[in-house]
Design a protein around this motif. Sequence first.
Motif, PDB file in Angstrom:
ATOM      1  N   TRP A  23      34.203 -17.578 -16.219  1.00 36.65           N
ATOM      2  CA  TRP A  23      34.097 -18.530 -17.316  1.00 36.65           C
ATOM      3  C   TRP A  23      32.667 -18.705 -17.817  1.00 36.65           C
ATOM      4  O   TRP A  23      32.463 -19.205 -18.925  1.00 36.65           O
ATOM      5  CB  TRP A  23      34.651 -19.880 -16.886  1.00 36.65           C
ATOM      6  CG  TRP A  23      33.980 -20.419 -15.645  1.00 36.65           C
ATOM      7  CD1 TRP A  23      34.360 -20.214 -14.356  1.00 36.65           C
ATOM      8  CD2 TRP A  23      32.795 -21.212 -15.588  1.00 36.65           C
ATOM      9  NE1 TRP A  23      33.488 -20.825 -13.487  1.00 36.65           N
ATOM     10  CE2 TRP A  23      32.532 -21.449 -14.223  1.00 36.65           C
ATOM     11  CE3 TRP A  23      31.939 -21.744 -16.545  1.00 36.65           C
ATOM     12  CZ2 TRP A  23      31.438 -22.202 -13.796  1.00 36.65           C
ATOM     13  CZ3 TRP A  23      30.845 -22.498 -16.134  1.00 36.65           C
ATOM     14  CH2 TRP A  23      30.614 -22.720 -14.766  1.00 36.65           C
ATOM     15  N   GLU A  73      37.316 -24.525 -25.478  1.00 30.11           N
ATOM     16  CA  GLU A  73      36.066 -23.876 -25.083  1.00 30.11           C
ATOM     17  C   GLU A  73      36.119 -23.412 -23.630  1.00 30.11           C
ATOM     18  O   GLU A  73      35.604 -22.351 -23.286  1.00 30.11           O
ATOM     19  CB  GLU A  73      34.889 -24.834 -25.284  1.00 30.11           C
ATOM     20  CG  GLU A  73      33.533 -24.211 -25.008  1.00 30.11           C
ATOM     21  CD  GLU A  73      32.373 -25.166 -25.248  1.00 30.11           C
ATOM     22  OE1 GLU A  73      31.223 -24.736 -25.064  1.00 30.11           O
ATOM     23  OE2 GLU A  73      32.618 -26.339 -25.601  1.00 30.11           O
ATOM     24  N   THR A  74      36.751 -24.213 -22.774  1.00 31.25           N
ATOM     25  CA  THR A  74      36.798 -23.873 -21.347  1.00 31.25           C
ATOM     26  C   THR A  74      37.994 -23.001 -20.987  1.00 31.25           C
ATOM     27  O   THR A  74      38.185 -22.663 -19.809  1.00 31.25           O
ATOM     28  CB  THR A  74      36.859 -25.153 -20.486  1.00 31.25           C
ATOM     29  OG1 THR A  74      38.060 -25.883 -20.801  1.00 31.25           O
ATOM     30  CG2 THR A  74      35.637 -26.028 -20.709  1.00 31.25           C
ATOM     31  N   TRP A 110      31.626 -28.799 -18.528  1.00 33.11           N
ATOM     32  CA  TRP A 110      31.507 -27.530 -17.824  1.00 33.11           C
ATOM     33  C   TRP A 110      31.356 -27.728 -16.325  1.00 33.11           C
ATOM     34  O   TRP A 110      31.776 -26.865 -15.530  1.00 33.11           O
ATOM     35  CB  TRP A 110      30.362 -26.708 -18.390  1.00 33.11           C
ATOM     36  CG  TRP A 110      30.742 -25.975 -19.645  1.00 33.11           C
ATOM     37  CD1 TRP A 110      30.281 -26.186 -20.904  1.00 33.11           C
ATOM     38  CD2 TRP A 110      31.695 -24.916 -19.755  1.00 33.11           C
ATOM     39  NE1 TRP A 110      30.886 -25.337 -21.795  1.00 33.11           N
ATOM     40  CE2 TRP A 110      31.761 -24.540 -21.118  1.00 33.11           C
ATOM     41  CE3 TRP A 110      32.507 -24.242 -18.838  1.00 33.11           C
ATOM     42  CZ2 TRP A 110      32.602 -23.527 -21.574  1.00 33.11           C
ATOM     43  CZ3 TRP A 110      33.348 -23.231 -19.289  1.00 33.11           C
ATOM     44  CH2 TRP A 110      33.388 -22.888 -20.647  1.00 33.11           C
ATOM     45  N   ARG A 162      28.680 -31.661 -22.979  1.00 34.88           N
ATOM     46  CA  ARG A 162      28.943 -30.264 -22.635  1.00 34.88           C
ATOM     47  C   ARG A 162      28.678 -30.018 -21.147  1.00 34.88           C
ATOM     48  O   ARG A 162      29.453 -29.324 -20.480  1.00 34.88           O
ATOM     49  CB  ARG A 162      28.080 -29.322 -23.469  1.00 34.88           C
ATOM     50  CG  ARG A 162      28.451 -29.268 -24.940  1.00 34.88           C
ATOM     51  CD  ARG A 162      27.765 -28.102 -25.651  1.00 34.88           C
ATOM     52  NE  ARG A 162      28.361 -26.837 -25.250  1.00 34.88           N
ATOM     53  CZ  ARG A 162      27.722 -25.887 -24.568  1.00 34.88           C
ATOM     54  NH1 ARG A 162      26.469 -26.054 -24.206  1.00 34.88           N
ATOM     55  NH2 ARG A 162      28.326 -24.758 -24.234  1.00 34.88           N
ATOM     56  N   ALA A 172      30.407 -20.266 -21.410  1.00 38.82           N
ATOM     57  CA  ALA A 172      29.582 -21.469 -21.337  1.00 38.82           C
ATOM     58  C   ALA A 172      28.184 -21.163 -21.853  1.00 38.82           C
ATOM     59  O   ALA A 172      27.186 -21.225 -21.115  1.00 38.82           O
ATOM     60  CB  ALA A 172      29.527 -21.989 -19.905  1.00 38.82           C
ATOM     61  N   ALA A 203      34.853 -28.056 -15.295  1.00 38.59           N
ATOM     62  CA  ALA A 203      35.488 -26.739 -15.371  1.00 38.59           C
ATOM     63  C   ALA A 203      35.087 -25.863 -14.187  1.00 38.59           C
ATOM     64  O   ALA A 203      35.910 -25.106 -13.649  1.00 38.59           O
ATOM     65  CB  ALA A 203      35.109 -26.056 -16.686  1.00 38.59           C
TER      66      ALA A 203
END
Length: 270
Positions: free
Chosen positions: A230, A88-89, A216, A212, A234, A219
């Motif tokens: 990014w 996802e990241t 994030w 989450r 998100a 990240a």
Amino acid sequence: MTVHGRRVEVAEIMGTAISVHLIGEVDAGAFDTAVAACFDELRTVDRVFSPYRDDSDILRIARGELAMADASPWVAEVARGCPQAEAETGGLFSAMWSGVFDPTGYVKGWSIERAARAHLAPLLENRGAVAVGVNAGGDMQLFTAVGADWAWNVAIADPADRSRVLATVRVRDGAVATSGLAERGSHIIDPRSGRAARDVASATVVADSLVRADVWATAAVVAGFADLRWISRAARTTGMVIDASGRVRRWLDGVEVTATVAGPSLLSAS
């Protein structure tokens, strides 16, 4: 006996102060039972995942003394979640950057959210309960009863001056996570280079779940202050990053909404 107004219980777990906050009126026995179960689960999580306990499952796995299949089922659950977070990241988060499974950056948010949903959220089924939440060193999972006229006001502190508030965010049901250099120095590793991330003093993310938000926030620190590309990945997050000079960048649902310098104007009300 019932709990009136606001009640707070605090325990030292995972090397940080973890506090449970209840707003409203709930039978004191039910509250105490829920809090005890929440704290007990988090202590067990610490025994399984702590990188500082020689007998933790995660260190025994790293030393080849324990097969993942023979470890706590929680290890397998986290092992499934970490690759999803990495994908996802776009690789800004990884539990395998060193070649050894190290889910340290995932476990805190995952465990706090898991324990809060299992043991604290059910308190809102009690008549008179308004809201309940948990705060683990600034990482929060928050709940509000359906129909209640309540929202949590969460302050985001200036990493250069913890007594100074840069922004506040209102959360009814959701999570807030903060990561960066302000509290623990350069402890976050960029999995792409293996070097410590040093550009972001503080990154705060608001999301629907703490796991989450925590992923994030990590990240964001790894990506650095100059790179917000990014945020389009998100989805359903809001947040802000602050660099060492006090510059601030904010986003809302994948769109940057401001870029400015931290200063008195951020504290003024309209």
